[in-house]
Design an enzyme around this catalytic site. Structure first.
Site, PDB file in Angstrom:
ATOM      1  N   GLN A 117     -12.096   3.050   1.920  1.00  0.00           N
ATOM      2  CA  GLN A 117     -12.529   3.169   0.513  1.00  0.00           C
ATOM      3  C   GLN A 117     -13.127   1.872  -0.029  1.00  0.00           C
ATOM      4  O   GLN A 117     -14.049   1.896  -0.830  1.00  0.00           O
ATOM      5  CB  GLN A 117     -11.328   3.599  -0.362  1.00  0.00           C
ATOM      6  CG  GLN A 117     -11.687   3.838  -1.823  1.00  0.00           C
ATOM      7  CD  GLN A 117     -10.432   3.975  -2.712  1.00  0.00           C
ATOM      8  OE1 GLN A 117      -9.307   3.930  -2.248  1.00  0.00           O
ATOM      9  NE2 GLN A 117     -10.646   4.124  -4.002  1.00  0.00           N
TER      10      GLN A 117
ATOM     11  N   TYR B 108      -4.737   4.105  10.523  1.00  0.00           N
ATOM     12  CA  TYR B 108      -5.469   3.931   9.262  1.00  0.00           C
ATOM     13  C   TYR B 108      -6.906   3.477   9.563  1.00  0.00           C
ATOM     14  O   TYR B 108      -7.121   2.444  10.202  1.00  0.00           O
ATOM     15  CB  TYR B 108      -4.789   2.901   8.347  1.00  0.00           C
ATOM     16  CG  TYR B 108      -3.417   3.302   7.832  1.00  0.00           C
ATOM     17  CD1 TYR B 108      -2.919   4.602   7.971  1.00  0.00           C
ATOM     18  CD2 TYR B 108      -2.599   2.380   7.193  1.00  0.00           C
ATOM     19  CE1 TYR B 108      -1.666   4.959   7.494  1.00  0.00           C
ATOM     20  CE2 TYR B 108      -1.335   2.726   6.717  1.00  0.00           C
ATOM     21  CZ  TYR B 108      -0.879   4.020   6.873  1.00  0.00           C
ATOM     22  OH  TYR B 108       0.370   4.365   6.410  1.00  0.00           O
TER      23      TYR B 108
ATOM     24  N   GLY C 257      -0.191   0.238  -2.743  1.00  0.00           N
ATOM     25  CA  GLY C 257      -1.580   0.024  -2.346  1.00  0.00           C
ATOM     26  C   GLY C 257      -2.390  -0.478  -3.528  1.00  0.00           C
ATOM     27  O   GLY C 257      -1.940  -0.438  -4.668  1.00  0.00           O
TER      28      GLY C 257
END
Ligand code: NDP
Length: 338
Positions: free
Chosen positions: A27, A54, A287
């Site tokens: 992202q 990830y 996060g």
């Protein structure tokens, strides 16, 4: 920053631990990811959580680069193994918790993280297709090779944790942690996982304490999704956050605003502080997509929420919080994933 022991081990970790799922290597651009890691370090965070899967390995690489030059002894680095990772085509054994996959995966993680060892190596899910004895023996060998100091699990049931703990004791290694989802909106660990972990000496490192951003209060019922938020991230986030985006949930979350304000806390800080009120929680795994969020979120450290505020939170979310312990292992793959 405040520090807590990880279960009954001697390892201290920052009670707010930085995690890079969906953000690093995906992202957010690498320079923003690095700025977030540096903001975390500046705020006193010393513990960092990632996983080989990830961004298909890229999140470990970005974290390793961002932590380069830091004193290794002053950091606690956690990663995980289970899901297939790496270039296609993947082979039948690029998955799960077999001896082959664990021993190959740890080396890939260490290479990407640019470190000789991780502090905590976690089974990302339970493997229904590999004998638990084989898995725990492989973890013991990883520990004895000096590649990981402690072993943990993620999204395992109380019974699975108990069985693994017994084997770890026989093998002379420390199974010290469980990494489940836990927030004001997702409380499924409270009935079984937490009491079992307390009995056996495991601590919880809990993920999505802000319900992926929903408990920050920025998603409003019936309104457009905020630009640049996880809910608009079509690469992954939009799908994972959607269970918390119903108008009933979003309306109930808005009722937390006066509670946060009476306590002099922001909504993100209230959400993170709430999970830390549970004594079995060793760290809230938080996060961030921007460095400013890290600065906001660490204000939760050391906060004590009074009983009347806890009761008011309970009341506000009574109709929308999920508590069913049967949902603990809902994401355990029922078939082999390759
Ligand atoms: P959170 O619930 O903390 O959500 C973090 C997201 O919320 C951010 O990326 C950001 O998204 C938004 N956010 C953060 N701070 C703020 C703020 N102050 N104001 C407004 N929005 C904010 O946790 P994650 O879901 O990211 O999970 C945390 C970590 O847990 C992961 O990185 C990973 O390490 C671990 N994890 C483990 C899993 C497992 O299976 N073991 C599964 C999932 C996560 P945005 O700005 O884009 O809206």
């Amino acid at each position: 920053m405040e520090f807590r022991y990880l279960g009954n081990s001697g390892l201290q970790i920052s009670e707010i631990t930085y995690g890079n799922w969906l953000t690093h290597g995906s992202q957010v651009e690498n320079d923003v990811a690095t700025a977030c890691v540096h903001a975390a370090l500046d705020a006193g965070i010393t513990s960092f959580d990632t996983a080989d899967v990830y961004a298909n390995g890229k999140a470990e690489t970005v974290l390793g680069e961002a932590l380069k030059g830091q004193r290794r002894e002053s950091l606690e680095i956690f990663t995980k193994v289970y899901w297939p990772t790496g270039p296609d085509p993947k082979g039948k054994n690029d998955t799960g918790l077999s001896r082959k996959h664990i021993l190959e995966s740890i080396d890939g993680s260490l290479r990407r993280l640019q470190t000789d060892y991780v502090d905590l190596y976690q089974a990302h899910r339970y493997d229904l297709f590999t004998p638990l004895e084989e898995t725990m023996q492989a973890f013991a060998d990883v520990v004895r090779a000096g590649k990981a100091h402690y072993i943990g699990v993620s999204e395992w049931t109380a019974d699975q944790i108990r069985a693994a703990h017994g084997l770890a004791q026989d093998l002379g290694i420390s199974l010290v942690s469980s990494q489940p989802q836990y927030s004001m909106l997702w409380r499924v660990i409270e009935e079984e996982v937490v009491p079992t972990s307390e009995e056996l000496g495991l601590g919880q490192i809990v993920w999505s304490p802000m319900a992926q951003g929903v408990l920050s209060g920025k998603y409003l019922p019936g309104a457009e999704l905020p630009a640049g938020s996880r809910a608009t991230d079509q690469a992954g986030g939009a799908n994972t956050i959607k269970r918390f985006l119903g108008d009933d949930v979003l309306a109930a979350v808005q009722d937390l605003k006066p509670i946060a304000s009476d306590l002099g806390l922001s909504m993100p800080a209230l959400a993170i502080a709430w999970v830390l009120q549970n004594k079995n929680v060793s760290a809230a795994l938080v996060g961030a997509s921007r460095p400013e969020q890290v600065g906001e979120n660490v204000k939760a450290a050391g906060v004590v929420i009074p009983e009347d505020a806890l009761a008011a939170i309970e009341k506000a979310l009574a109709g929308v919080a999920t508590t069913d312990p049967a949902l603990v292992a809902e994401s355990t793959p029922k078939q082999r994933v390759v």
